[in-house]
Design a protein around this motif. Structure first.
Motif, PDB file in Angstrom:
ATOM      1  N   ALA A 177      50.630   3.570  63.868  1.00 22.93           N
ATOM      2  CA  ALA A 177      49.867   3.208  65.061  1.00 22.93           C
ATOM      3  C   ALA A 177      48.456   2.732  64.705  1.00 22.93           C
ATOM      4  O   ALA A 177      47.933   1.801  65.326  1.00 22.93           O
ATOM      5  CB  ALA A 177      49.798   4.405  66.010  1.00 22.93           C
ATOM      6  N   PHE A 178      47.839   3.381  63.713  1.00 18.53           N
ATOM      7  CA  PHE A 178      46.458   3.065  63.363  1.00 18.53           C
ATOM      8  C   PHE A 178      46.339   2.113  62.172  1.00 18.53           C
ATOM      9  O   PHE A 178      45.236   1.787  61.735  1.00 18.53           O
ATOM     10  CB  PHE A 178      45.688   4.348  63.049  1.00 18.53           C
ATOM     11  N   GLY A 179      47.455   1.658  61.637  1.00 21.60           N
ATOM     12  CA  GLY A 179      47.413   0.732  60.522  1.00 21.60           C
ATOM     13  C   GLY A 179      46.970   1.362  59.211  1.00 21.60           C
ATOM     14  O   GLY A 179      46.383   0.677  58.364  1.00 21.60           O
ATOM     15  N   ILE A 180      47.260   2.653  59.046  1.00 19.48           N
ATOM     16  CA  ILE A 180      46.909   3.358  57.803  1.00 19.48           C
ATOM     17  C   ILE A 180      48.169   3.442  56.952  1.00 19.48           C
ATOM     18  O   ILE A 180      49.149   4.092  57.337  1.00 19.48           O
ATOM     19  CB  ILE A 180      46.382   4.774  58.090  1.00 19.48           C
ATOM     20  N   ARG A 181      48.156   2.781  55.817  1.00 19.03           N
ATOM     21  CA  ARG A 181      49.335   2.816  54.955  1.00 19.03           C
ATOM     22  C   ARG A 181      49.502   4.188  54.325  1.00 19.03           C
ATOM     23  O   ARG A 181      48.504   4.830  53.969  1.00 19.03           O
ATOM     24  CB  ARG A 181      49.247   1.728  53.885  1.00 19.03           C
ATOM     25  N   PRO A 182      50.726   4.663  54.194  1.00 18.57           N
ATOM     26  CA  PRO A 182      50.934   6.022  53.678  1.00 18.57           C
ATOM     27  C   PRO A 182      50.561   6.141  52.211  1.00 18.57           C
ATOM     28  O   PRO A 182      50.453   5.152  51.484  1.00 18.57           O
ATOM     29  CB  PRO A 182      52.437   6.244  53.892  1.00 18.57           C
ATOM     30  N   THR A 183      50.395   7.391  51.785  1.00 21.31           N
ATOM     31  CA  THR A 183      50.055   7.654  50.381  1.00 21.31           C
ATOM     32  C   THR A 183      51.175   7.201  49.458  1.00 21.31           C
ATOM     33  O   THR A 183      50.931   6.566  48.424  1.00 21.31           O
ATOM     34  CB  THR A 183      49.777   9.149  50.180  1.00 21.31           C
ATOM     35  N   LEU A 184      52.408   7.510  49.812  1.00 20.46           N
ATOM     36  CA  LEU A 184      53.550   7.173  48.967  1.00 20.46           C
ATOM     37  C   LEU A 184      53.859   5.689  49.063  1.00 20.46           C
ATOM     38  O   LEU A 184      53.977   5.127  50.151  1.00 20.46           O
ATOM     39  CB  LEU A 184      54.768   7.990  49.395  1.00 20.46           C
ATOM     40  N   VAL A 185      53.998   5.039  47.904  1.00 25.03           N
ATOM     41  CA  VAL A 185      54.359   3.623  47.838  1.00 25.03           C
ATOM     42  C   VAL A 185      55.863   3.532  47.602  1.00 25.03           C
ATOM     43  O   VAL A 185      56.375   4.016  46.593  1.00 25.03           O
ATOM     44  CB  VAL A 185      53.602   2.908  46.710  1.00 25.03           C
ATOM     45  N   GLU A 186      56.543   2.917  48.529  1.00 28.50           N
ATOM     46  CA  GLU A 186      57.996   2.789  48.412  1.00 28.50           C
ATOM     47  C   GLU A 186      58.443   1.332  48.323  1.00 28.50           C
ATOM     48  O   GLU A 186      59.613   1.066  48.050  1.00 28.50           O
ATOM     49  CB  GLU A 186      58.675   3.464  49.606  1.00 28.50           C
ATOM     50  N   ASP A 187      57.538   0.391  48.559  1.00 37.28           N
ATOM     51  CA  ASP A 187      57.918  -1.014  48.520  1.00 37.28           C
ATOM     52  C   ASP A 187      57.551  -1.615  47.167  1.00 37.28           C
ATOM     53  O   ASP A 187      56.987  -0.955  46.297  1.00 37.28           O
ATOM     54  CB  ASP A 187      57.233  -1.791  49.661  1.00 37.28           C
ATOM     55  N   ALA A 188      57.881  -2.869  46.979  1.00 37.59           N
ATOM     56  CA  ALA A 188      57.573  -3.556  45.724  1.00 37.59           C
ATOM     57  C   ALA A 188      56.076  -3.830  45.621  1.00 37.59           C
ATOM     58  O   ALA A 188      55.352  -3.832  46.611  1.00 37.59           O
ATOM     59  CB  ALA A 188      58.363  -4.871  45.660  1.00 37.59           C
ATOM     60  N   GLY A 189      55.620  -4.054  44.433  1.00 39.66           N
ATOM     61  CA  GLY A 189      54.206  -4.329  44.204  1.00 39.66           C
ATOM     62  C   GLY A 189      53.536  -3.212  43.440  1.00 39.66           C
ATOM     63  O   GLY A 189      54.086  -2.123  43.265  1.00 39.66           O
ATOM     64  N   ASP A 190      52.310  -3.480  42.976  1.00 37.16           N
ATOM     65  CA  ASP A 190      51.581  -2.510  42.174  1.00 37.16           C
ATOM     66  C   ASP A 190      51.007  -1.406  43.058  1.00 37.16           C
ATOM     67  O   ASP A 190      50.326  -1.690  44.053  1.00 37.16           O
ATOM     68  CB  ASP A 190      50.443  -3.191  41.420  1.00 37.16           C
ATOM     69  N   PRO A 191      51.212  -0.149  42.708  1.00 37.65           N
ATOM     70  CA  PRO A 191      50.565   0.942  43.420  1.00 37.65           C
ATOM     71  C   PRO A 191      49.123   1.090  42.944  1.00 37.65           C
ATOM     72  O   PRO A 191      48.698   0.466  41.967  1.00 37.65           O
ATOM     73  CB  PRO A 191      51.404   2.157  43.005  1.00 37.65           C
ATOM     74  N   ASP A 192      48.363   1.939  43.625  1.00 33.57           N
ATOM     75  CA  ASP A 192      47.016   2.250  43.143  1.00 33.57           C
ATOM     76  C   ASP A 192      47.073   3.155  41.913  1.00 33.57           C
ATOM     77  O   ASP A 192      46.306   2.987  40.974  1.00 33.57           O
ATOM     78  CB  ASP A 192      46.201   2.947  44.231  1.00 33.57           C
ATOM     79  N   TRP A 193      47.976   4.143  41.966  1.00 35.06           N
ATOM     80  CA  TRP A 193      48.111   5.067  40.839  1.00 35.06           C
ATOM     81  C   TRP A 193      49.536   5.578  40.769  1.00 35.06           C
ATOM     82  O   TRP A 193      50.294   5.470  41.738  1.00 35.06           O
ATOM     83  CB  TRP A 193      47.113   6.229  40.948  1.00 35.06           C
ATOM     84  N   VAL A 194      49.908   6.070  39.605  1.00 37.68           N
ATOM     85  CA  VAL A 194      51.263   6.569  39.395  1.00 37.68           C
ATOM     86  C   VAL A 194      51.184   7.986  38.836  1.00 37.68           C
ATOM     87  O   VAL A 194      50.158   8.425  38.316  1.00 37.68           O
ATOM     88  CB  VAL A 194      52.063   5.659  38.432  1.00 37.68           C
ATOM     89  N   THR A 195      52.286   8.675  38.947  1.00 40.81           N
ATOM     90  CA  THR A 195      52.331  10.071  38.535  1.00 40.81           C
ATOM     91  C   THR A 195      51.959  10.254  37.067  1.00 40.81           C
ATOM     92  O   THR A 195      52.391   9.490  36.200  1.00 40.81           O
ATOM     93  CB  THR A 195      53.724  10.655  38.787  1.00 40.81           C
ATOM     94  N   GLY A 196      51.189  11.301  36.802  1.00 40.45           N
ATOM     95  CA  GLY A 196      50.844  11.636  35.432  1.00 40.45           C
ATOM     96  C   GLY A 196      51.928  12.399  34.708  1.00 40.45           C
ATOM     97  O   GLY A 196      51.779  12.703  33.514  1.00 40.45           O
TER      98      GLY A 196
END
Length: 353
Positions: A177-196
């Motif tokens: 509703a507010f246009g805030i993308r979730p923390t978890l990235v499930e689509d294609a493309g580069d994430p901000d960070w990945v699991t350590g």
């Protein structure tokens, strides 16, 4: 170290030189099993080396690891680094990485791997191949799975004020509703960070931006590192074909996704992350946003609108105690540089006194 400074034989290698760092804390059996699953990776990566760092377990883990790694199967490519203290995830990894980056034949890539993991065949080689094909990327992470085969979140967006509101509200529809993308990235493309828990890092990028900030004891240290990497122009990626099975929380005794109450060091790390990356105002705003989200959840619960949806962990009391004002040292960056002398105490120990 520039390419010109590398030893002559380094340029002649076809396969990249990969080093794997496994930090153990009181899980020696899991760590040794993890090393066993890595043996087959040496076919594609003949220069593979493994450093198992014991983070001051103090329960006989180091002795058990030494005995296990003395097995002829591991000779010449896996070794133990016993550390005198439990300095935290970032500090222990730094101790191994400092030694690797300062040795005569340093690795091209360093793969950080949790001791409570087992890799699927080819998982390490796939990460190395990905970095070799993408020279402006500094980090690439694996896809994690639970032992039953269910996927585990492995690629993420950076924490933000809006995402803290969503996390407190435990209501994903509000994000839409507010246009805030979730923390978890499930689509294609580069994430901000990945699991350590399974991430391969480019040594060149670490020399440029530094290693972990050892002002963090546990949690958020890989998020802060990848934020620095991105700020310096490096990419971060997720390689879903690199499959790693993970018993979450076995190495720390805490699975923050399922625990009823998070430990104090989680809040300390969260506070340091927001202060270091956005200042006091961002810390306070993020904490108040979480509380607003939690209040909204409680209202929905009172109106019986939650329909069995899981709530966020009850963090309000701990946030009031630990998350509304910086502590001494939170603002000070304590990033290890690749040529720092090893064995210096972690910064968080200094500020905790």
């Amino acid at each position: 170290m520039s390419e010109a400074e590398r030893p002559p034989h380094a340029a002649a290698r076809v396969a990249p030189h990969v080093a794997i760092v496994i930090v153990n804390y009181r899980t020696p059996d899991l760590a040794l099993r993890c090393v066993e699953t890595l043996a087959a990776e040496r076919v594609a990566l003949p220069g593979l080396e493994v450093v198992v760092a014991d983070g001051g377990s103090g329960d006989g883990s180091a002795e058990k690891l030494a005995a296990g790694l003395a097995d002829p199967r591991f000779q010449g490519w896996a070794r133990l680094l016993p550390l005198p203290i439990n300095g935290g995830f970032g500090w222990a990894n730094n101790q191994a990485m400092l030694r690797l980056l300062q040795q005569d034949d340093p690795p091209d890539y360093i793969h950080l791997l949790n001791p409570d993991t087992e890799i699927a065949p080819g998982a390490v080689a796939l990460l190395a191949q990905w970095l070799a094909a993408h020279p402006r990327h500094a980090a690439v992470g694996s896809q994690l799975f639970r032992p039953d085969g269910a996927t585990v979140g492995s690629a993420f967006r950076f924490p933000s004020i809006g995402r803290e509101f969503l996390r407190g509200s435990a209501t994903p529809a509000l994000g839409r509703a507010f246009g805030i993308r979730p923390t978890l990235v499930e689509d294609a493309g580069d994430p901000d960070w990945v699991t350590g828990a399974s991430v391969m890092l480019r040594a060149e990028a670490l020399r440029e931006v530094g290693l972990f900030d050892d002002g963090f004891f546990l949690y958020f240290e890989e998020v802060e590192l990848m934020r620095r990497l991105r700020a310096a122009g490096w990419g971060v990626a997720h390689e879903p074909q690199s499959r790693v099975f993970h018993v979450g929380g076995a190495a720390t005794g805490v699975n923050v996704a399922n625990v009823a109450r998070r430990p104090a060091y989680w809040f300390n790390s969260r506070r340091r992350y927001f202060v270091r990356t956005g200042g006091t105002a961002t810390l306070v705003a993020a904490t108040l946003a979480w509380m607003a989200g939690r209040a909204l959840w409680k209202l929905r619960e009172a109106l019986r609108l939650t329909r069995g949806q899981p709530a966020a962990a009850p963090e309000a009391t701990d946030h009031l105690r630990l998350s509304l004002a910086p502590r001494p040292g939170d603002r000070r960056p304590t990033v290890a540089r690749w040529n720092d002398p090893p064995d210096q105490p972690p910064a968080w120990m200094e500020t905790a006194r």
